[in-house]
Scaffold this active site. Structure first.
Site, PDB file in Angstrom:
ATOM      1  N   HIS A   2       0.161  -2.993 -11.572  1.00 25.52           N
ATOM      2  CA  HIS A   2       0.101  -3.855 -10.403  1.00 25.52           C
ATOM      3  C   HIS A   2      -1.302  -4.401 -10.219  1.00 25.52           C
ATOM      4  CE1 HIS A   2       3.772  -1.938  -8.234  1.00 25.52           C
ATOM      5  NE2 HIS A   2       4.121  -2.958  -8.990  1.00 25.52           N
ATOM      6  N   GLU A  27       0.650   3.972  -3.762  1.00 28.99           N
ATOM      7  CA  GLU A  27       0.011   4.103  -5.067  1.00 28.99           C
ATOM      8  C   GLU A  27      -1.482   3.885  -4.892  1.00 28.99           C
ATOM      9  OE1 GLU A  27       2.302   1.103  -7.153  1.00 28.99           O
ATOM     10  OE2 GLU A  27       0.754  -0.404  -6.873  1.00 28.99           O
TER      11      GLU A  27
END
Lengths: 293, 375, 375, 293
Positions: A246, A208
């Protein structure tokens, strides 16, 4: 399969907490050899039939456990991780989310010095389908097979495992390394383990935005990995400067974009998918080619 | 949590780092109370960067000029962030500018010093930058290594190393993500002074830092009202400019869903990660805050149950639909207790879509219809 | 530096360790101000051990009895140490006694926890003692390991482990040689309380512990006046019962010289290590403080120059002999700048002896002559 | 000889301080290969012709030094020792006296983890007579020869070396391990090194009251040491409970007496002297026997 198999003896730190207890039950149901729980002050009791110990040392001495899954609250995680490492645990799976990153850095220094493998924090754990589950992954989604998975994400891993399983591509082992900026094991060590694992044919790497771990993984892949790698990067349309869920998922100073990571991985010879569906197609193609070669 | 310059400097000072004398001013007339002489520096207190270039720093030769400038500066908005106050300091006679910071390096997994013999710069784009990893437990020699690598020598080396050690102590004791001094100036009197300071406190550590208790809400000013309320609920909301509100559990899955919406021709309006293990109340709050956004035509809820139990999500949906029509909803729900969830929702007439790609496509289709209806 | 119980407990309390409420009393009439009820415990505050056995702890049922006991206790001398004050506490209802301490283990080279499920004991002679080495950096699991090995369980395990962590923090932050709680009691209400406390602060660390600033002189009460003055000069003096005052540079050499004096039939009066690199002023002070002891007939000065330059020592001798006859002196001097020293002392008529054994024998001979002359 | 020889490249930390400068001069005069000094802020200057650096890393990079002698003030010693270890120095000789023992414990933990040898603190250092001197021992007293010496004391070592040299018993290497309770290398490692050193015939061990290091050395001698050991313990007449000069020299709780140490050493087969003169006699006897066997 890598890291764990059906014989791995596992303890759960924080086994009597709400989350720890729930997942101890699920792991036991999956077949994981949970040999003990650890909760200070609860030694001598049991949880879901598993004996609870006051300290990790006592649990290890009594059971011969070599792995620990940690569910303790964030500010106690450094202590719990150090306790496991000092007691001779060789593999720590740290599920806890929200650990101060400086604590994680201290734990990483401690485990590196002792050659202890640390997975996480803020991760779903590890599953070797059909054998064992250390963490919170939903076992029902995963099927045994030849795809090794490494991922910075939890539910996205489930999503991709789901479509892979549905398409007949089971998994050797799936490892969620966690979404925090500072963490234990990263891509290179796990890529290398899958590369050496006879049960793994294809490696799926789920990255990511944020940081440069995927770029470094690309270099590692081009230099060291012989097996086909299919990569997927989440956050292709993420705006810069925003933390996307995150703690580690942020594009800052123009660095950490999905574009840069996808480019590096392509250049390293990996197959780069733009949707979970494309991951399946690419795995199918890669396995087809393996059959032909 | 980003801090204002005056807050950062106050913390630096508590760790023994030299800062210029200074006074925080919220009204032009407060300038009369300034206890040090002119010329003065007046600096907008904003949480965004690029303040200097935007004209947020001015110099005043006397009170009259100062009051005029203060009035003007207090009304400025820089990079979308309103000026909270002014920090007023005497103008420092600078012999040399340096850069110094401590932050965590994600690749090395440890804190690092970043230093440069060139100050007042954009550190990302500077060539003269040196970094030194910081082992734990800390020892001051690491700061001397840094100062040496920055090309310093003599007394200046010792003074900068001493300041770097204090900066690290501050970084560690206060659980910071970033402690930055830019520029770190050497005055004509050979004093080493933090002329500007930036601190980012780590959000996950606020609960064990009594110093920051109650600070969070007033430091979320660069977020929209809805982003801010979500943050205080422990949810991560990012607002975008489309019309499909996306809610998922897990950061990676939310990003992937957003990417798919865009790829298949839709326009995401929100990124909302409801997190793992989120409860019914939190999920309901999440649905409502997405629905509240007037740009949102369709809500795409994508839950893949790992920690999250599907029946909890279904419970939230049932409650949500009491106030909001199910016609705007596209729900993908799969995982633990999925059967119970299906049963709960069957009565409401809400159709669950088991796979992600069809759900995304359905949401895009619906968004076109509804956007069309609205226009 | 040994601390009094009331000082140790005050420090413990600052680290969050439970202590009983208490009041320091220096006069019997101060008992009237006691803010908690009877029965009371009255404890002599002395730096020596064995207080309980010596009758230094009494219980009073009411004020009248308390005042009488206080008067009596305040006059006590225990193990040569005068009672400095009394610590008055309510009598605690004890369910159980434990032992807990942190100290440095010289063989392992690290701090250790020492614990026992048996309290109020002489730890050296107890069988139920467990020790746990403490790695650096500290983590609280070490205290839990200790509590477990002490045989504790349930809430008590957690409470004792928490207290042990606080005790370690106190030990580390305050640079202690010993932090001891004996007994650590579990009350009938399941509270864990430090009923008695002992702290030895590390002498070499006093310079960086502002808390202890100025404490040293009032804590040297178990030393003689001369030993005390020497300590404050940075010299290590131990007074013995013979008539030969021994001064050497270096602890090992001083001990060896003392051993030789005894072996060859002499009686040492002092052990005085003037240390390495000691200067002229310090050496003169050392000579004078040894000479001051009325039991000393002969002074044996044994200097083997490593860091110490012989000419510095000779300078001190020249000054010393201005006031004191050289006839009492036996000097062995050898090492750096020995020739210069010999020249300086030649004028005074003082004969230098190059080897140790002859010097020791000469000193014994002279001590017999002088002791004989005195009788 | 052990630990050091004439080719050992040495730096001096705190070389520009009063004591550091004086002993740098003496070591140079003895022939020690002092290749650099380290004093923060004094880089670029020289001391007695030796270049001074700001950091140990810089000094090691520039000179290839492998050993460091440290003369910094007590509260800076932990930092200096960690700096040396981190910069790749393999042997640290820590002269400084008065270091807080908890600092020493932290330094010991650090050097052990890195496999760095630490001598001291509060020690006179190491001399290989005729070759090199790292520390403050008076070189003129020591002569080359076959006696290996290990000692907890400074000047007592000089005393015994003096009478040994006068009697014709030169020394292979003398190591002063220091008088503090917590320290770096101890008797076992050094006994073992002398046992393996072809240039050493007889080992002289100089102990003193306090602790149980001599008792442990006795066990080690009986199990592992083939060469004759002559031992001397200072403090045979020391009163209990009194600190005799060295921080570590104290008989407490009936433990750490000279009697106990001498008894253990005798039982282990060592020759135990009661005066320096007897040390000489016993070394003479031991060497005589060696010649006959």
């Amino acid at each position: 399969m890598i890291l764990v198999n059906k014989d791995t003896k596992v303890i759960v730190q924080g086994a009597t907490g709400k989350m720890g207890a729930a997942h101890t039950k699920r792991m036991l149901a999956y077949g994981t050899k949970i040999v003990g729980g650890v909760t200070p002050g609860k030694g001598g009791t049991t949880i879901h039939g598993v004996p609870v110990f006051d300290t990790v040392r006592e649990a290890v001495d009594a059971t011969g456990a070599t792995a620990s899954v940690i569910f303790v609250p964030p500010y106690l995680a450094l202590d719990a991780g150090c306790e496991a490492a000092a007691a001779g645990i060789g593999l720590i799976v740290l599920i806890t989310e929200g650990i101060p990153p400086q604590d994680t850095a201290k734990l990483v220094a401690n485990t590196r010095a002792r050659d202890v493998r640390l997975i996480g924090p803020n991760c779903p754990g590890i599953i070797t389908p059909g054998e064992t589950l250390l963490g919170i992954l939903p076992g029902v989604i995963f099927k045994p097979g030849p795809v090794g998975m490494i991922s910075r994400s939890g539910t996205l891993t489930y999503e991709i495992a789901l479509v892979l399983s549905d398409a007949g591509h089971g998994q050797s082992t799936c490892v969620g390394v966690g979404g925090d900026p500072v963490k234990g094991m990263g891509y290179p060590e796990l890529l290398s383990a899958f590369n050496d694992d006879p049960a793994t044919e294809v490696i799926v790497l789920i990255g990511e935005i944020g940081g440069s771990a995927e770029e470094e993984a690309a270099t590692f892949i081009s230099e060291r990995i012989k097996k086909p790698v299919v990569a997927y990067i989440a956050g292709q349309t993420a705006p810069p400067g925003k933390r996307m869920g995150h703690a580690g998922a942020i594009i800052s100073g123009g660095k950490g974009t999905a574009e840069s990571k996808m480019k590096a991985l392509k250049a390293a010879g990996a197959h780069v998918a733009t949707t979970p569906g494309e991951v399946v197609e690419m795995v199918t193609t890669a396995r087809g080619q393996l059959l032909r070669t | 949590m980003n801090l204002y310059e005056y807050e950062a400097k106050s913390i630096f000072s508590q760790f023994g780092i030299n800062i210029p004398p200074g006074m925080r001013v919220t009204k032009p007339e407060e300038l009369r109370k300034v206890f040090f002489g002119y010329p003065l520096t007046l600096k907008c207190q904003v949480l965004s960067g690029g303040r200097g270039k935007a004209g947020g720093i001015k110099f005043a030769r006397d009170l009259k000029e100062g009051e005029a400038l203060a009035k003007q500066l207090l009304e400025m908005t820089i990079g979308g962030s309103r000026t909270e106050s002014l920090l007023v300091e005497p103008k420092v006679a600078i012999a040399r500018e340096l850069y110094l910071s401590v932050t965590l390096d994600r690749e090395q997994g440890c804190p690092i010093f970043i230093g440069s013999a060139e100050g007042g710069i954009e550190i990302e784009s500077s060539a003269n930058v040196v970094t030194v990893p910081i082992p734990y437990p800390y020892q001051p020699y690491v700061a001397r290594d840094l100062a040496k690598r920055m090309g310093l020598s003599g007394n200046l080396l010792s003074k900068v190393a001493d300041l770097a050690t204090r900066l690290y102590n501050c970084f560690e004791k206060m659980d910071l993500d970033l402690a930055e001094v830019n520029p770190l100036v050497v005055t004509e009197g050979e004093e080493v002074v933090a002329l500007d300071g930036k601190i980012i406190a780590n959000d996950d550590s606020l609960g064990r830092q009594p110093y920051f208790k109650g600070w969070q809400s007033k430091h979320l000013v660069d977020l929209s009202d809805r982003e801010c309320r979500s943050r205080l609920m422990g949810l991560n909301l990012v607002e975008l400019d489309g019309n499909i509100g996306i809610l998922c559990n897990g950061a990676g899955l939310t990003m992937a869903t957003m990417d798919m919406v865009k790829k298949f021709g839709g326009r995401p309006a929100t990124f909302l990660d409801v997190g793992g293990g989120s409860d019914q109340e939190k999920t309901l709050f999440a649905l409502e805050i997405v629905a509240e956004n007037p740009n949102v035509d369709v809500i795409l809820l994508n839950i893949l149950g790992g920690i999250t139990a599907c029946d909890d999500v279904a419970g939230a949906l049932v409650n949500f639909m009491k106030k909001s029509p199910e016609s705007r909803l596209v729900v993908r729900l799969r995982g633990n207790n999925q059967e119970i969830a299906e049963k709960m929702l069957a009565e409401s007439g809400l159709k669950l879509i088991p796979d992600l790609e069809p759900a995304v496509k359905e949401a895009i289709e619906k968004s076109r219809t509804l956007a069309g209806a609205r226009n």
